[in-house]
Design an enzyme around this catalytic site. Structure first.
Site, PDB file in Angstrom:
ATOM      1  N   SER A 155       0.041   8.176  10.064  1.00 48.30           N
ATOM      2  CA  SER A 155       0.557   9.125  11.061  1.00 48.30           C
ATOM      3  C   SER A 155      -0.037  10.494  10.778  1.00 48.30           C
ATOM      4  CB  SER A 155       2.082   9.224  10.956  1.00 48.30           C
ATOM      5  OG  SER A 155       2.452  10.023   9.842  1.00 48.30           O
ATOM      6  N   ASP A 156       0.052  11.404  11.721  1.00 49.79           N
ATOM      7  CA  ASP A 156      -0.238  12.787  11.368  1.00 49.79           C
ATOM      8  C   ASP A 156       1.014  13.357  10.673  1.00 49.79           C
ATOM      9  OD1 ASP A 156      -1.529  15.161  10.968  1.00 49.79           O
ATOM     10  OD2 ASP A 156      -2.146  15.446  13.036  1.00 49.79           O
ATOM     11  N   TYR A 157       0.864  14.537  10.171  1.00 50.61           N
ATOM     12  CA  TYR A 157       1.864  15.226   9.360  1.00 50.61           C
ATOM     13  C   TYR A 157       3.237  15.264  10.061  1.00 50.61           C
ATOM     14  CZ  TYR A 157       2.488  18.767   5.630  1.00 50.61           C
ATOM     15  OH  TYR A 157       2.842  19.466   4.515  1.00 50.61           O
ATOM     16  N   ARG A 158       4.154  14.446   9.656  1.00 49.45           N
ATOM     17  CA  ARG A 158       5.513  14.389  10.222  1.00 49.45           C
ATOM     18  C   ARG A 158       5.546  13.945  11.683  1.00 49.45           C
ATOM     19  NH1 ARG A 158       9.551  16.444   7.546  1.00 49.45           N
ATOM     20  NH2 ARG A 158      10.655  16.880   9.475  1.00 49.45           N
TER      21      ARG A 158
END
Ligand code: BGC
Length: 779
Positions: free
Chosen positions: A315-318
């Site tokens: 995933s991307d950051y959060r």
């Protein structure tokens, strides 16, 4: 030792196993039932057999190793492999990582780097965790690790995939030596809106150029075998359509037809997957209402089922828990369930998988098979990357590898190749090296940190050569190089900070005074590195602050003057385009900035870069791109009721593909091997390009094609090929392109990929405007 299933490798060498693994393999640690030795013997035995055979293990061997590990893992440990957490910005891990790794609750980190930092945490994984599974260490190595190359948009302006591949290969060698095994690059987002700050991180507005560059970067980072000690896993991001953020505002919504998605936004990703990219990052944006980090269509239907991608999706950051903000998930448990079910294997920074996952499985809300599949992918990747055999970085090699002189030389060469000459009235450039007094003016003229742009890897400002230094090093003894900053530039400038103060006025005046005493002026202006990149969108494309005023005062001196622009996006430099004698687009050139700029200013290098992105006259035209669809009312100067604005011409300031040279080229004799294309045949298109000027130089010959009539409105033109060639004065070369049916295909109304018979117009040119025209008929 091996990477892709089915890949073969000749003359394999036996590899040393780390002591920790050897020791563990020989000890009889019990791991909840089966002796650990049994598991390790299977895992390692397979490796030894392969090393002896000297060939890459077959997929089935990897699967046996994965099965052996998976069978031993608790549910919590499985989710642990899917968790990636963030280290400190300086490369250290966080204290809590140690405990998490020991308990098997962490599979990967980002930002932890430097051989010592990496080894310390890796040792915990391999010596203290129950499963002894190595961590995989990730970092954003976007345009260099320690030796910083031009920002990706700049590199793409070289139209030179070999140079781009070389830059990525050097970045990989440095990063791997510093313990980084995985980079979050290339960014393959097509970007057509210059307001979007992240346009700096990609290859620009064209899917074809983007695909070529994505492929080159993947090859550079991974090579043929990403387990080699100078390679890293690549990660193509941000899947997908992130570059289409509405209004150019970062993280914003995207909404588009499947046709546009497949035609414009997919191709660079597809090219990366075809090049064997090991990992993919899901994005922050929603796509047609469904967040891309929970989007089954893009993550599974397209990526896995259609394209057969078999690496991991991170995933991307959060971005997983941000699905709560997108209001498609009620809570973290719901977000975790959706992301896993859609096909996101690893969670970056947020912790919904580890905290909610086990319960979701136990309550029957998430099939354990989905979790197992994600874990399998992660384990497979770690095996393929050779992390079980070579988990550690060699601390001595790190020092010896960073910033080698040949890396700096490559950075200098590639930076100069990335520069685009936008204006050069009366051949004011190149400057004669014997110019006696040169005034170098501007907020970026003697700056170090900003030369690296955004995403600076482990680049250090103290390594950077400033433009003033580069020019001083280039001029002969006896020449004088003076410098004045003129004004300050920082992010606050964008909101008017510090602009009205009398100090700035005095500083501008002082700079003008210094310039007045010179024979030639080099003005270095633009944006700071932090004005583009993530979360750095702008509503204006103008030069920030009072830089234009400074430029106007200097141009008024009527001396030979060159503006060197540094920026992470197209800027609307209308006044400069009209009045500045010369304008050189240098992007953010990296560590060797000053040398590379001087190489071009003094003509040691003849600029041959071309714009990978359209320069609008004003932000109000955005998104403005060359391969747009026609309208029912093409703009006309005489007819008001046509597609245009009242206040600016419909054309860009500089078109896609544009760039000047210190010499001149002539294209002639366009030939098609046949003027009809039948069946599966392809057509060869050739043209001769001649250097009709007095200096050696590079031209980028570009092939554009337009379908004249078809069932779905076609782009007015599309880039189908390009080649950068070097020609001595008077030299002529023939450049050839192969045009296939695939190149002429499109998604028809029923979304079938077809070629429709009929006419196509062909244009070969040195930019997206003008050139030689031809016709092709498809039967
Ligand atoms: C960015 C990614 C990056 C990640 C890790 C995110 O904010 O969107 O491009 O790879 O952070 O640093």
């Amino acid at each position: 030792m091996l990477i892709r299933p089915g890949a073969t490798r000749s003359g394999g060498t036996s590899r040393d196993l780390p002591n920790s693994i050897r020791r563990e393999a020989g000890e009889s640690g019990m791991t909840g039932g089966t002796p650990l030795t049994t598991v390790l013997a299977l895992v390692l035995g397979a490796t030894f057999a392969l090393q002896q055979a000297g060939i890459a293990p077959r997929a089935s061997v990897i699967e046996q190793r994965v099965d052996a590990l998976l069978a031993r893992m608790t549910l919590e440990e499985k989710f642990g492999q899917l968790q990636q957490l963030d280290g400190h910005a300086d490369g250290r891990s966080r204290p809590e990582h140690v405990e998490l790794v020991r308990s098997g609750l962490l599979g990967s980190t980002l930002n932890v780097r430097g051989a010592r930092n990496v080894n310390a945490l890796q040792r915990v994984a391999l010596e203290q965790s129950r499963m002894r599974i190595p961590l995989v260490f990730a970092f954003d190595v976007i345009h260099g690790y320690r030796t910083v190359f031009p920002i990706p948009l700049g590199e793409s302006a070289s139209w030179d995939p070999e140079a781009v591949e070389q830059a990525a290969a050097i970045a990989a060698a440095e990063a791997r030596a510093a313990g980084v095994q995985w980079t979050f690059a290339p960014m393959a987002d097509v970007a057509r809106d210059a307001r979007w700050g992240r346009i700096a991180e990609g290859a620009g507005e064209d899917p074809r150029l983007g695909a070529v560059m994505a492929r080159a970067r993947v090859r550079g980072f991974q090579g043929d075998d990403y387990s080699q000690p100078d390679k890293v896993l690549a990660c193509v991001k941000h899947w997908v359509a992130y570059g289409a953020a509405e209004a150019g505002r970062d993280y914003n919504t995207t909404d588009m037809s499947e046709r546009t998605l497949r035609t414009v936004y997919f191709p660079p990703f597809k090219a990366a997957v075809e090049a064997g990219v090991a990992t993919v990052m899901s994005a922050f944006n929603d796509l047609n209402g469904v967040p891309t980090s929970g989007n089954h269509f893009t993550l599974t239907d397209v990526l896995r089922d259609e394209w057969q991608f078999d690496g991991i999706v991170v995933s991307d950051y959060r971005s997983i828990v941000e699905m709560i903000n997108h209001r498609v998930a009620e809570n973290e448990a719901d977000a975790a369930r959706q992301a896993l079910a859609a096909g996101v294997d690893m969670e970056m920074v947020s912790r919904s998988y580890v905290t909610e996952g086990p319960r979701l499985v136990k309550e029957g809300r998430l099939p354990v098979a989905v979790v197992d599949e994600a874990v399998r992918r992660v384990l497979r990747l770690k095996i393929r990357a050779g992390l079980f055999e070579r988990p550690y970085a060699e601390e001595s090699r790190e020092k010896a590898t960073l910033m080698r002189p040949e890396y700096r030389a490559a950075a200098r060469r590639i930076a100069a190749r990335s520069m685009v000459l936008l204006e050069n009235d009366n051949g004011v450039l190149p400057l004669s090296p014997s110019t006696r007094r040169i005034a170098v003016i501007g907020p970026l003229a003697d700056d170090r940190a900003n030369m690296m742009g955004n995403w600076t890897g482990d680049g250090r400002a103290e390594d950077v050569v400033t433009v003033v230094e580069g020019i001083r090093a280039a001029v002969p003894a006896g020449s004088e190089v003076t410098y004045a900053k003129g004004l300050d530039l920082d992010v606050k400038t964008l909101s008017g900070g510090g602009q009205d103060d009398p100090e700035t006025s005095a500083s501008i005046e002082k700079a003008v005074g210094i310039a007045r005493a010179a024979d030639a002026i080099v003005l270095v202006i633009g944006e700071t590195g932090a004005m583009s990149g993530e979360a750095s969108s702008r509503t204006s494309l103008d030069l920030p602050g009072r830089q234009l005023e400074l430029a106007q005062a200097l141009v008024a001196l009527r001396k030979p003057l060159a503006v060197v622009l540094m920026n992470g996006r197209p800027l609307s430099i209308n006044w400069l385009a009209e009045h500045a004698p010369a304008v050189l687009e240098a992007w953010f050139p990296g560590t060797e900035a000053g040398h590379a700029v001087a190489d071009v200013l003094f003509g040691r290098v003849n600029p041959g870069g071309k714009l990978p992105v359209t320069f609008p006259r004003t932000a109000g035209q955005a998104p403005l791109y060359y391969n747009h669809l026609p309208t029912g009312r093409p703009p006309s100067e005489t007819d008001k009721y046509t597609s245009k604005y009242l206040d600016v011409p419909p054309t860009p300031l500089y078109p896609f593909g544009y760039g000047l040279s210190y010499t001149e080229f002539r294209l002639a004799d366009l030939q098609l091997s046949s003027d009809t294309m039948r069946g599966a045949a392809h057509v060869t298109i050739s043209v001769s390009v001649e250097n009709v000027g007095a200096r050696s130089g590079d031209e980028v010959v570009q092939l554009y094609v337009a379908d004249v009539v078809r069932s779905v409105s076609p782009p007015v033109q599309e880039l189908k090929g390009f080649r950068r060639v070097t020609l001595e004065p008077g030299e002529r070369k023939r450049v050839e392109f192969t045009l296939t049916r695939e190149d002429l295909s499109f998604y028809n109304r029923g979304m079938d990929w077809v070629v429709e018979p009929g006419e196509f117009s062909i244009r070969v040119s040195n930019s997206s405007v003008g050139g030689l025209m031809g016709r092709l008929e498809v039967r």
